[in-house]
Design an enzyme around this catalytic site. Sequence first.
Site, PDB file in Angstrom:
ATOM      1  N   SER A 147       0.845  -1.190   0.000  1.00  0.00           N
ATOM      2  CA  SER A 147       0.000   0.000   0.000  1.00  0.00           C
ATOM      3  C   SER A 147       0.883   1.244   0.000  1.00  0.00           C
ATOM      4  O   SER A 147       2.010   1.216   0.520  1.00  0.00           O
ATOM      5  CB  SER A 147      -0.904   0.022   1.231  1.00  0.00           C
ATOM      6  OG  SER A 147      -1.581   1.257   1.360  1.00  0.00           O
ATOM      7  N   TYR A 160      -2.266  -0.702  10.185  1.00  0.00           N
ATOM      8  CA  TYR A 160      -2.315  -1.101   8.779  1.00  0.00           C
ATOM      9  C   TYR A 160      -1.029  -0.716   8.061  1.00  0.00           C
ATOM     10  O   TYR A 160      -0.443  -1.518   7.321  1.00  0.00           O
ATOM     11  CB  TYR A 160      -3.522  -0.437   8.116  1.00  0.00           C
ATOM     12  CG  TYR A 160      -3.652  -0.668   6.628  1.00  0.00           C
ATOM     13  CD1 TYR A 160      -4.195  -1.852   6.144  1.00  0.00           C
ATOM     14  CD2 TYR A 160      -3.244   0.300   5.722  1.00  0.00           C
ATOM     15  CE1 TYR A 160      -4.332  -2.066   4.776  1.00  0.00           C
ATOM     16  CE2 TYR A 160      -3.368   0.101   4.356  1.00  0.00           C
ATOM     17  CZ  TYR A 160      -3.911  -1.084   3.884  1.00  0.00           C
ATOM     18  OH  TYR A 160      -4.041  -1.286   2.529  1.00  0.00           O
ATOM     19  N   LYS A 164       1.728  -3.211   6.241  1.00  0.00           N
ATOM     20  CA  LYS A 164       2.039  -3.118   4.820  1.00  0.00           C
ATOM     21  C   LYS A 164       3.522  -2.818   4.591  1.00  0.00           C
ATOM     22  O   LYS A 164       4.118  -3.305   3.613  1.00  0.00           O
ATOM     23  CB  LYS A 164       1.173  -2.053   4.157  1.00  0.00           C
ATOM     24  CG  LYS A 164      -0.298  -2.446   4.042  1.00  0.00           C
ATOM     25  CD  LYS A 164      -0.485  -3.708   3.210  1.00  0.00           C
ATOM     26  CE  LYS A 164      -1.947  -4.004   2.916  1.00  0.00           C
ATOM     27  NZ  LYS A 164      -2.133  -5.238   2.122  1.00  0.00           N
TER      28      LYS A 164
END
Length: 254
Positions: A147, A160, A164
Site C-alpha cells: 500500500s 495497517y 504493509k
Amino acid sequence: MPILEKFSLQGKLAVVTGAGRGIGRGIAIALAQAGADIVISARTQNQLEEVAATIRALGRNCEICVADLVAPNGLDKLEDLVASQPNSLDIWVNNAGGLPDATPRFLTKTSPEQWDAQVDLNLKAVWAGCVSAARLMDTGAIINLSSRAAFGGHLKNGPYSAAKAAVNSLTETFALELAPRIRVNALAPGPIATTNMLESVGMTEDQADDVLKHFPVPLGRLGTPEDIGAAAVFLASPASSWITGQCLYVTGGF
C-alpha cells in the site's frame, strides 16, 4: 518474442485471494482478460460467484474457494483446490487485506487484539500465501499487495501501515529465497475508489469525489481496480521477467 506477446498470460493458472470485490476483483478479471485461468478466494460466496461469472464470460475457467485465510489452516482448502487443477500454478496474488473492522485508529488506541487482527490479515496471511505458492509452484510469479500507506507515517492508520511496510520487507526476502525459479514482487496502490478505502477515511461511496481533498493526487483522480489489475498483469507476465524483489507504487503520483 514480440513485445505485446510478452504481456500474454495465455495458458497460465493464477490464484487471487480476497477476490470478491474491489482491487482483488479487478486483478482477477484483468489476469483473465490477459488469458489466464483463475482460482479466486474470499469469505463471501455470492461475491465470488459474481466474479467467477464475469471471468467465465471471457471464456476463461474460474474456480472459487470460500475460505478465511486468517483462520487456523485457512489455506488448506485453497491449496487442495489449486493442486486439483489440470494446469500447474503460475501466478499467486496475495490480495486479501484491509481493516478487519473497518475502523481506522491511532497506535496508542489500538488494543492487542485489534493489533493482532490487523497483522494477521495484512501480513501473516501474505506470508502464509507465499509459503503455499512456493510449495505449489515450480516456476512463476508471486504478487503481494502492499500500500502507499507503507511509506511514511500515517495518523489513524498506524497498524495497517506498519503491516504493509512489513509486506515490502517480506517481499524482498521471499524474492531472495525463491530466486531464480519464482519471482516475488509487491504492488502498492494509492487511493483507490473502493468501499474499503472510503471506509478508512470515514466516507461513503457518495462522497468519493471528496477523497481527493484528503489525498492530493497529481494525476487528478482516484485510482480504480482496473489500474491495479493492469499493473498486476505486467508483474505476472514475461514482460517483467527480470524484475523481482521490487514494490511497484501505483498511486497517481501521490
